[in-house]
Design an enzyme around this catalytic site. Structure first.
Site, PDB file in Angstrom:
ATOM      1  N   LYS A  60      -3.503   6.179  10.334  1.00 46.98           N
ATOM      2  CA  LYS A  60      -2.472   5.331   9.455  1.00 46.98           C
ATOM      3  C   LYS A  60      -2.954   4.260   8.470  1.00 46.98           C
ATOM      4  O   LYS A  60      -4.003   3.660   8.764  1.00 46.98           O
ATOM      5  CB  LYS A  60      -1.480   4.369  10.521  1.00 46.98           C
ATOM      6  CG  LYS A  60      -0.453   3.638  10.069  1.00 46.98           C
ATOM      7  CD  LYS A  60       0.193   2.657  11.055  1.00 46.98           C
ATOM      8  CE  LYS A  60       1.298   1.677  10.335  1.00 46.98           C
ATOM      9  NZ  LYS A  60       1.461   0.369  10.864  1.00 46.98           N
TER      10      LYS A  60
ATOM     11  N   CYS B 160      -4.758  -4.016  22.879  1.00 51.91           N
ATOM     12  CA  CYS B 160      -3.380  -3.573  21.917  1.00 51.91           C
ATOM     13  C   CYS B 160      -3.751  -2.125  21.470  1.00 51.91           C
ATOM     14  O   CYS B 160      -4.184  -1.680  20.691  1.00 51.91           O
ATOM     15  CB  CYS B 160      -3.356  -4.458  20.907  1.00 51.91           C
ATOM     16  SG  CYS B 160      -2.062  -4.082  19.657  1.00 51.91           S
TER      17      CYS B 160
ATOM     18  N   LYS C 259      -3.612  -2.160   6.557  1.00 56.39           N
ATOM     19  CA  LYS C 259      -4.546  -3.516   5.886  1.00 56.39           C
ATOM     20  C   LYS C 259      -5.715  -3.623   7.160  1.00 56.39           C
ATOM     21  O   LYS C 259      -6.603  -3.751   7.003  1.00 56.39           O
ATOM     22  CB  LYS C 259      -3.680  -4.892   5.891  1.00 56.39           C
ATOM     23  CG  LYS C 259      -4.542  -6.015   5.406  1.00 56.39           C
ATOM     24  CD  LYS C 259      -4.223  -6.645   4.156  1.00 56.39           C
ATOM     25  CE  LYS C 259      -5.369  -7.413   3.956  1.00 56.39           C
ATOM     26  NZ  LYS C 259      -5.603  -8.657   4.687  1.00 56.39           N
TER      27      LYS C 259
ATOM     28  N   HIS D 116      -3.446  -2.164  17.356  1.00 53.74           N
ATOM     29  CA  HIS D 116      -4.643  -2.699  16.747  1.00 53.74           C
ATOM     30  C   HIS D 116      -5.798  -2.532  17.372  1.00 53.74           C
ATOM     31  O   HIS D 116      -7.206  -2.923  16.743  1.00 53.74           O
ATOM     32  CB  HIS D 116      -4.394  -4.330  16.285  1.00 53.74           C
ATOM     33  CG  HIS D 116      -3.371  -4.690  15.520  1.00 53.74           C
ATOM     34  ND1 HIS D 116      -1.962  -4.878  16.129  1.00 53.74           N
ATOM     35  CD2 HIS D 116      -3.202  -4.740  14.311  1.00 53.74           C
ATOM     36  CE1 HIS D 116      -1.123  -5.105  15.172  1.00 53.74           C
ATOM     37  NE2 HIS D 116      -1.812  -5.122  14.063  1.00 53.74           N
TER      38      HIS D 116
ATOM     39  N   HIS E 242       3.944   1.417   2.260  1.00 53.02           N
ATOM     40  CA  HIS E 242       5.161   0.784   1.945  1.00 53.02           C
ATOM     41  C   HIS E 242       5.804   1.293   0.861  1.00 53.02           C
ATOM     42  O   HIS E 242       6.970   1.557   0.926  1.00 53.02           O
ATOM     43  CB  HIS E 242       4.695  -0.721   1.729  1.00 53.02           C
ATOM     44  CG  HIS E 242       4.014  -1.622   2.433  1.00 53.02           C
ATOM     45  ND1 HIS E 242       2.591  -1.992   2.244  1.00 53.02           N
ATOM     46  CD2 HIS E 242       4.201  -1.926   3.977  1.00 53.02           C
ATOM     47  CE1 HIS E 242       2.348  -2.825   3.560  1.00 53.02           C
ATOM     48  NE2 HIS E 242       3.364  -2.488   4.369  1.00 53.02           N
TER      49      HIS E 242
ATOM     50  N   CYS F 216       0.262  -7.971  16.469  1.00 52.89           N
ATOM     51  CA  CYS F 216       1.685  -7.600  16.764  1.00 52.89           C
ATOM     52  C   CYS F 216       2.636  -8.835  16.572  1.00 52.89           C
ATOM     53  O   CYS F 216       3.703  -8.851  16.650  1.00 52.89           O
ATOM     54  CB  CYS F 216       1.798  -6.734  17.776  1.00 52.89           C
ATOM     55  SG  CYS F 216       0.769  -5.370  17.801  1.00 52.89           S
TER      56      CYS F 216
ATOM     57  N   HIS G 154       0.871  -1.213   0.029  1.00 58.49           N
ATOM     58  CA  HIS G 154      -0.021   0.016  -0.020  1.00 58.49           C
ATOM     59  C   HIS G 154       0.928   1.169  -0.121  1.00 58.49           C
ATOM     60  O   HIS G 154       2.161   1.183   0.215  1.00 58.49           O
ATOM     61  CB  HIS G 154      -1.044  -0.074   1.193  1.00 58.49           C
ATOM     62  CG  HIS G 154      -0.352  -0.291   2.517  1.00 58.49           C
ATOM     63  ND1 HIS G 154       0.396   0.634   3.017  1.00 58.49           N
ATOM     64  CD2 HIS G 154      -0.651  -0.867   3.401  1.00 58.49           C
ATOM     65  CE1 HIS G 154       0.705   0.536   4.171  1.00 58.49           C
ATOM     66  NE2 HIS G 154       0.017  -0.660   4.697  1.00 58.49           N
TER      67      HIS G 154
ATOM     68  N   CYS H 214      -1.007 -10.349  21.344  1.00 56.93           N
ATOM     69  CA  CYS H 214      -1.487  -9.900  20.401  1.00 56.93           C
ATOM     70  C   CYS H 214      -1.257 -10.366  19.174  1.00 56.93           C
ATOM     71  O   CYS H 214      -0.085 -10.194  18.754  1.00 56.93           O
ATOM     72  CB  CYS H 214      -1.438  -8.170  20.167  1.00 56.93           C
ATOM     73  SG  CYS H 214      -2.094  -7.428  18.870  1.00 56.93           S
TER      74      CYS H 214
HETATM   75  N1  MSP Z   1       7.313  -7.107   8.498  1.00 56.62           N
HETATM   76  C1  MSP Z   1       7.700  -5.998   9.240  1.00 56.62           C
HETATM   77  C2  MSP Z   1       9.083  -5.545   9.503  1.00 56.62           C
HETATM   78  C3  MSP Z   1      10.477  -6.423   9.628  1.00 56.62           C
HETATM   79  S1  MSP Z   1      11.768  -5.623   9.218  1.00 56.62           S
HETATM   80  C4  MSP Z   1      12.888  -6.687   9.726  1.00 56.62           C
HETATM   81  C5  MSP Z   1       6.718  -5.020   9.393  1.00 56.62           C
HETATM   82  N2  MSP Z   1       5.955  -5.142   7.976  1.00 56.62           N
HETATM   83  S2  MSP Z   1       4.839  -4.220   7.682  1.00 56.62           S
HETATM   84  O1  MSP Z   1       4.480  -4.603   6.163  1.00 56.62           O
HETATM   85  O2  MSP Z   1       4.100  -4.138   8.680  1.00 56.62           O
HETATM   86  O3  MSP Z   1       5.629  -2.840   7.585  1.00 56.62           O
HETATM   87  C6  MSP Z   1       6.660  -2.622   6.729  1.00 56.62           C
HETATM   88  C7  MSP Z   1       7.167  -1.124   6.652  1.00 56.62           C
HETATM   89  O4  MSP Z   1       6.180  -0.351   6.194  1.00 56.62           O
HETATM   90  C8  MSP Z   1       7.537  -0.577   8.270  1.00 56.62           C
HETATM   91  O5  MSP Z   1       8.811  -0.037   8.330  1.00 56.62           O
HETATM   92  C9  MSP Z   1       6.267   0.144   8.688  1.00 56.62           C
HETATM   93  O6  MSP Z   1       6.655   1.305   9.400  1.00 56.62           O
HETATM   94  C10 MSP Z   1       5.862   0.834   7.233  1.00 56.62           C
HETATM   95  N3  MSP Z   1       4.551   1.273   7.002  1.00 56.62           N
HETATM   96  C11 MSP Z   1       3.422   0.155   6.885  1.00 56.62           C
HETATM   97  N4  MSP Z   1       2.364   1.355   6.822  1.00 56.62           N
HETATM   98  C12 MSP Z   1       2.766   2.553   7.097  1.00 56.62           C
HETATM   99  C13 MSP Z   1       2.213   3.814   6.612  1.00 56.62           C
HETATM  100  N5  MSP Z   1       1.079   3.883   6.645  1.00 56.62           N
HETATM  101  N6  MSP Z   1       3.036   4.900   6.581  1.00 56.62           N
HETATM  102  C14 MSP Z   1       4.310   4.722   6.374  1.00 56.62           C
HETATM  103  N7  MSP Z   1       4.896   3.677   6.500  1.00 56.62           N
HETATM  104  C15 MSP Z   1       4.101   2.653   7.220  1.00 56.62           C
HETATM  105  O7  MSP Z   1       6.513  -4.093  10.219  1.00 56.62           O
END
Ligand code: MSP
Length: 533
Positions: free
Chosen positions: A296, A145, A299, A148, A22, A130, A19, A127
């Site tokens: 934020k 949590c 998903k 979430h 990411h 998490c 999304h 949780c």
């Molecule tokens: N899989 C773990 C990270 C493991 S690193 C060894 C994870 N995955 S995640 O898919 O939830 O998030 C991946 C990255 O995307 C994280 O750095 C997270 O902060 C970032 N983001 C996910 N959603 C976000 C926003 N809405 N805005 C900005 N970045 C955020 O955590």
């Protein structure tokens, strides 16, 4: 030998395609990676996906396919989107890669031999979102949590634990002694406030099937975070047989992560590295969240925007530019999107305003006015002679801008760096308005002696555009390549180095080329009308 530069991003959970949150992280990391490559460094840029754990297993169940099939599909979706966005990673790691799995098992055995791991019965508030145990004091109303917003469950298991308590004082000392270790500065205290209370963490799970098995204990799999964090070294061959990349690139120069996972990277990860006898990364940079309607993008919340929709409408460079230019790196940024009745993405007005003004107008139009119009009409499209009398303070300003951007990029001030580039673009626009080369062209026809000045003005504009395209290439690579092409330069822009940002390198006599506009103006009303037809 080139100086090395190792940059990593978080690896994203494979429970769904990427999304905008990411994408934001990868865009910013890519801006840094491309910039450092231009500066002549040997950059290794790592990204990838985090494929184990209950989240991904659950997602595959919902799709009625195996976890492996699900992960293969999602990994491809990530790669496709990153390709469209121009993310220039050097390696894409998947935690289901055999080499990675083997390496994390070896890491576990090594830690066990060091007596950094022990087994213990544990009961705690868990949780599943998490995939973590919480202390009551860290939960809302004692059991909800905070991430979430749902109830935690009491889970009792016999797990393997990692002795964070053996290392946390050393980590704390490192944080206090190394000003660059946690960035932005404001995040440092947050981590320091947490570290004293940190307990040994459980690093295995009994009831999870989809994960790396614990060596010599087939009842448990590795906790997804222990599996995932090690990707930063397994990708370089740690325990993979050939460790030459590890020797070359480790420690990382910067590890980019979102603020929600900073504590994993600033406390747990350094403890693992110390236990393994490896150096700590130079900087862990924590960026903010992209929010939609104030929450934020995630998903779990369900407020997803696909980067693919935005790329389709605004091109990769439009999205890249907007995200970097509008959001202060390290802080949150709200994405003000409008949606159609069927809930699909319609438009983002602030993005349209920004790209129309900066990319289509200030940059695209000045190029158009000079190359396609005045130069074509008056000089057969051939770049004329430089004239120092026409240059105003451009040579000095360019030199200052270059130096300023180097410092800003080294400090991860990405928004400021993009503003500095546009200060030059805006200066060029003002110069064009003030010098009015269309009038100078007429005057030169009447009075031959004014021709060198007129030509010098054109040269100044073209030279500034060449320099702007170099400065902005790491941020908007497609647009920069198009400018470069129009300027008639035969070498590829991606092969250019930072030392080419030096006033006077445009070669007089070069034949410029007419190509498509570098960034077409976005007119949503027109787009919508054409759709209805
Ligand atoms: N899989 C773990 C990270 C493991 S690193 C060894 C994870 N995955 S995640 O898919 O939830 O998030 C991946 C990255 O995307 C994280 O750095 C997270 O902060 C970032 N983001 C996910 N959603 C976000 C926003 N809405 N805005 C900005 N970045 C955020 O955590």
């Amino acid at each position: 030998m080139k100086e090395k530069y190792y940059i990593t991003t978080a690896i994203d959970y494979s429970n769904a395609p990427p999304h905008l949150g990411h994408a934001y992280e990868k865009i910013t990391a890519d801006f840094i990676a491309r910039h450092q490559r231009m500066r002549g460094k040997d950059v290794f840029f790592l990204t990838g996906v985090d494929e184990h754990g209950t989240k991904n297993e659950k997602a595959s169940k919902e799709r009625e396919i195996t976890p492996k099939e699900h992960c293969d599909d999602i990994a491809n979706k990530y790669k496709e989107t990153w390709a469209k966005l121009g993310i220039s990673y050097d390696y894409f790691i998947r935690t289901t890669d055999e080499l990675h799995k083997k390496a994390v098992s070896e890491i576990f055995i090594k830690l066990q031999k060091n007596e950094d791991i022990y087994k213990k019965k544990y009961e705690g508030l868990y949780c599943s979102g998490c995939e973590a145990f919480y202390l009551e004091k860290d939960l809302k109303e004692g059991n909800i949590c905070p991430v979430h917003n749902r109830k935690t469950e009491i889970v009792a298991e016999e797990n393997y634990f990692f002795k964070i308590t053996k290392y946390k004082d050393q980590v704390k000392k490192h944080i206090l002694e190394n000003v660059d270790f946690i960035k932005p500065e404001s995040k440092k205290n947050e981590i320091l406030n947490m570290i004293d209370d940190f307990q040994d963490i459980s690093i295995s799970r009994e009831n999870v099937k989809w994960g790396v098995p614990i060596p010599n204990d087939d009842k448990q799999v590795m906790y997804v975070w222990i599996d995932a964090l090690n990707n930063y070294i397994t990708a370089l061959g740690f325990f993979g047989g050939n460790e030459s990349d590890l020797k070359k690139y480790w420690p990382a120069n910067v590890q980019i992560v979102g603020k929600d996972i900073l504590k994993f990277h600033a406390i747990i990860w350094p403890s693992i590295l110390l236990a393994l006898g490896l150096e700590l990364p130079k900087t862990i940079f924590s960026h903010g969240f992209i929010t939609l309607g104030g929450s934020k993008i995630s998903k779990t919340t369900g407020n997803i925007i696909s980067p693919n929709d935005l790329i389709e409408k605004y091109q990769a460079d439009g999205l890249r530019y907007f995200m970097v230019r509008e959001i202060n790196y390290g802080n949150d940024g709200n994405f003000e999107a409008e949606f159609k009745e069927d809930k699909s993405f319609d438009r983002c007005q602030p993005l349209e305003n920004r790209v129309n003004s900066d990319l289509a107008n200030n940059l695209g139009n000045s190029l158009n006015r000079i190359v396609a119009s005045i130069l074509a009409k008056n000089c057969d499209g051939i770049i004329p002679e430089r004239n120092k009398d026409s240059e105003s303070d451009f040579p000095e300003f360019v030199e200052l801008t270059k130096k300023k951007i180097e410092i800003q990029m080294d400090n991860f001030e990405l928004q400021e760096a993009s503003t500095s580039i546009w200060d030059l673009v805006n200066k060029l626009n003002k110069y064009i308005d003030v010098e009015a080369p269309w009038n100078l062209a007429k005057k030169a026809l009447e009075d031959e002696s004014t021709k060198p000045y007129f030509h010098g003005v054109l040269y100044t504009c073209l030279e500034t555009l060449r320099i702007v395209s170099l400065l902005s290439y790491p941020l908007i690579p497609t647009i920069s390549s198009k400018i470069w092409e129009q300027l008639g330069i035969n070498e590829k822009i991606e092969d250019q180095t930072w030392d080419k940002i030096q006033w006077g390198l445009t070669i007089s006599g070069t034949q410029t080329r007419k190509t498509d506009v570098v960034y077409p103006r976005i007119d949503s009303k027109l787009v919508d009308k054409s759709k209805k037809k």
